[in-house]
Write an enzyme that holds these catalytic residues in place. Structure first.
Site, PDB file in Angstrom:
ATOM      1  CD  GLU A 201      -3.003  -0.951   2.253  1.00 35.31           C
ATOM      2  OE1 GLU A 201      -2.943   0.006   3.047  1.00 35.31           O
ATOM      3  OE2 GLU A 201      -3.944  -1.761   2.248  1.00 35.31           O
ATOM      4  CD  GLU A 386      -3.640  -5.665   4.238  1.00 35.53           C
ATOM      5  OE1 GLU A 386      -4.443  -4.807   4.649  1.00 35.53           O
ATOM      6  OE2 GLU A 386      -2.406  -5.507   4.240  1.00 35.53           O
TER       7      GLU A 386
HETATM    8  C1  GCO Z   1      -2.939  -2.218   5.249  1.00 35.76           C
HETATM    9  C2  GCO Z   1      -2.587  -2.249   6.457  1.00 35.76           C
HETATM   10  C3  GCO Z   1      -2.988  -3.075   7.551  1.00 35.76           C
HETATM   11  C4  GCO Z   1      -4.165  -2.581   8.329  1.00 35.76           C
HETATM   12  C5  GCO Z   1      -5.439  -3.019   7.708  1.00 35.76           C
HETATM   13  C6  GCO Z   1      -6.661  -2.659   8.498  1.00 35.76           C
HETATM   14  O1  GCO Z   1      -2.134  -2.812   4.532  1.00 35.76           O
HETATM   15  O2  GCO Z   1      -3.927  -1.587   4.980  1.00 35.76           O
HETATM   16  O3  GCO Z   1      -1.560  -2.983   6.031  1.00 35.76           O
HETATM   17  O4  GCO Z   1      -1.799  -2.980   8.222  1.00 35.76           O
HETATM   18  O5  GCO Z   1      -4.056  -3.103   9.598  1.00 35.76           O
HETATM   19  O6  GCO Z   1      -5.588  -2.433   6.453  1.00 35.76           O
HETATM   20  O7  GCO Z   1      -6.852  -1.296   8.527  1.00 35.76           O
END
Ligand code: GCO
Length: 485
Positions: A201, A386
């Protein structure tokens, strides 16, 4: 976007660029409610969970680890909602065997974790810290023993403080340091870890860390938008090249926070549409295009042009083995004349379901992202790296019975399967997250885990969603309804 530090001079050209940009910001598509024709996932589909080093490991001073920008940022209690720190986090540096047992118990075939740069190179560059490497070596062996494929992220926002003091991502040299570090990892761990994700990200790290200042390094300076964006893209390209030079048998990708950017106004209202398109260029296009097309979207060029050197775009554009997609919700943007960038965050439409962060729960947004990758970016191989949702925010106990999480996951998996049936080559899906962990500036107030953790004892307790995932990973068959497990 926030006001402070964001100069109108620096951001206004985005709007002009957006007006001319040909790539439309994604508008809502009516994919919600459509069901895949089969609920069975392929037998080689990877089911996994995702975590990141700083959010789970703790033991920040152990075995020669160096400081990262998050070590420094979290020390100022004003930066973290509940004034907590990640000094212990989930204690996974010491309890990694518990995590691996949990993954195995949920029939996971993959685990996405991140490597802490400063455990390997405490000063960001130079001598390798063997004890830090040993930790990831032990974790990898434990995973492989359970037939769980490791997917290692190399940079999940925890930049070495030593590199930050030399300018961080604003300094072009940091791109080369990322490549050097990646080469060390390929060299030392590439015999057993075959899947690597270079960046996590980058858009969040740029915008939230350098413009809004609510995450490390806590800067509010719109002039950093260009250099920080481009040097991450450049570093990613150099890192891919460096890793491939060391080993030929690696699967290398990167993970982006892709969001459909929706105009808050009606589709014909240019006033809101232009800032939405501008934001789409900053958030999505400024990372997708350099990697997959080899250029920047027109609306982003004003920012990056001064730092892009001859030959850079041939480096940013690298063949990848997969693209990681992180998806939580769409974003809404409106024209905001009080904001120097004219880009104002807007609320989702009234009445839509919201998660604990107040973000819209809209699985169709994931469908939009996947369609866009299929139609505009050459249909790369994808992992959903994710997806997940938090308990209601607060400092209370975790909810072990979490049908809302099962429902969220199930709906997003339906969209994933539908996209596969429409031609997206999606190879796996990682739930964020394995265990309730330290959520950056939100500290411990959010809980995304399929497993709860007692912060005093470190003991883990599985939730209903964990058992639901275990059944899904075993059968490959997505249930049609959410039932308590
Ligand atoms: C991401 C973040 C995570 C967060 C998750 C929840 O990559 O967005 O890596 O570390 O914890 O998105 O908000």
């Amino acid at each position: 976007m926030d006001h402070e530090g964001v100069t109108r001079r620096a951001l206004a050209p985005l709007l002009a660029g957006a007006a001319l940009a040909t790539t439309a910001a994604c508008g809502p598509q009516n994919t919600s409610g459509k069901q895949p024709s089969s609920r069975r996932f392929p037998s080689d589909f990877k089911w996994g969970a995702a975590t990141s080093a700083f959010q789970i490991e703790g033991s920040l001073d152990a075995d020669g680890r160096g400081q990262s920008i998050w070590d420094v940022f979290q020390k100022n209690p004003k930066n973290i909602i509940d004034h907590s720190t990640a000094d212990v986090a989930c204690d996974s540096y010491r309890r990694y065997a518990d995590d691996v047992a949990l993954l195995a118990g949920a029939n996971m075939s993959a685990y996405r974790f991140s490597i802490s740069w400063t455990r390997i190179l405490p000063d960001g560059a130079g001598a390798v810290n063997d004890k830090g490497l040993d930790y990831y070596s032990r974790l990898t062996d434990a995973l492989l023993e359970k037939k769980i494929a490791p997917y290692a992220t190399l940079f999940h926002w925890d930049l070495p403080q030593a590199l930050y003091l030399k300018g961080g991502w604003a300094n072009r040299d940091t791109a080369k340091r990322l490549a050097d570090y990646s080469a060390v990892i390929a060299d030392k761990l590439g015999d057993r870890i075959k899947n690597f994700i270079i960046l996590n990200e980058a858009a969040v790290h740029t915008v939230v860390g350098h413009l809004l200042g609510t995450q490390a390094p806590g800067l509010k300076d719109a002039n950093l938008l260009g250099p920080v964006t481009h040097h991450q893209n450049l570093g990613q390209g150099l890192a891919i090249q460096a890793m491939r030079a060391h080993r030929k048998d690696l699967h290398i990708g990167t993970t982006m926070a892709l969001m459909p950017v929706r105009s808050a106004g009606p589709w014909w209202d240019l006033k809101d549409l232009l800032p939405a398109k501008a934001f789409d260029a900053v958030w999505n296009g400024a990372y997708l295009d350099p990697l997959l097309i080899g250029s920047y979207p027109f609306a982003a060029r004003q920012f990056v042009d001064s730092v892009v050197k001859d030959g850079d775009m041939a480096i940013t554009r690298q063949p990848i083995d997969f693209l990681g997609v992180n998806y939580y919700s769409p974003s809404y943007i409106k024209f905001d004349k009080t904001n120097p960038s004219y880009i104002g965050p807007a609320l989702p439409p009234k009445g839509v379901p919201l998660d604990a962060f107040g973000r819209e729960i809209d699985p169709s947004g994931l469908g939009e992202v996947l369609t866009r990758l299929r139609e505009d970016y050459g249909n790369p191989v994808i992992y959903v790296t994710e997806n997940g949702c938090s308990d209601p925010l607060g400092t209370g106990e975790a909810l072990l019975d979490d049908p809302f999480r099962i429902d969220y996951l199930r709906q997003h998996m339906e969209v994933t399967k539908l996209a596969m049936e429409n031609g997206s080559p999606i190879c796996g899906y990682f739930v964020w997250s394995l265990v309730d962990n330290w959520e950056w500036d939100s500290g411990f107030t959010s809980k995304f885990g399929m497993v709860a953790m007692n912060r005093t004892t470190g003991v883990r307790a599985t939730k209903a969603s964990y058992r639901w995932m275990a059944a899904l990973a075993k059968s490959g068959l997505l249930p049609a309804e959410t039932r308590s497990v």
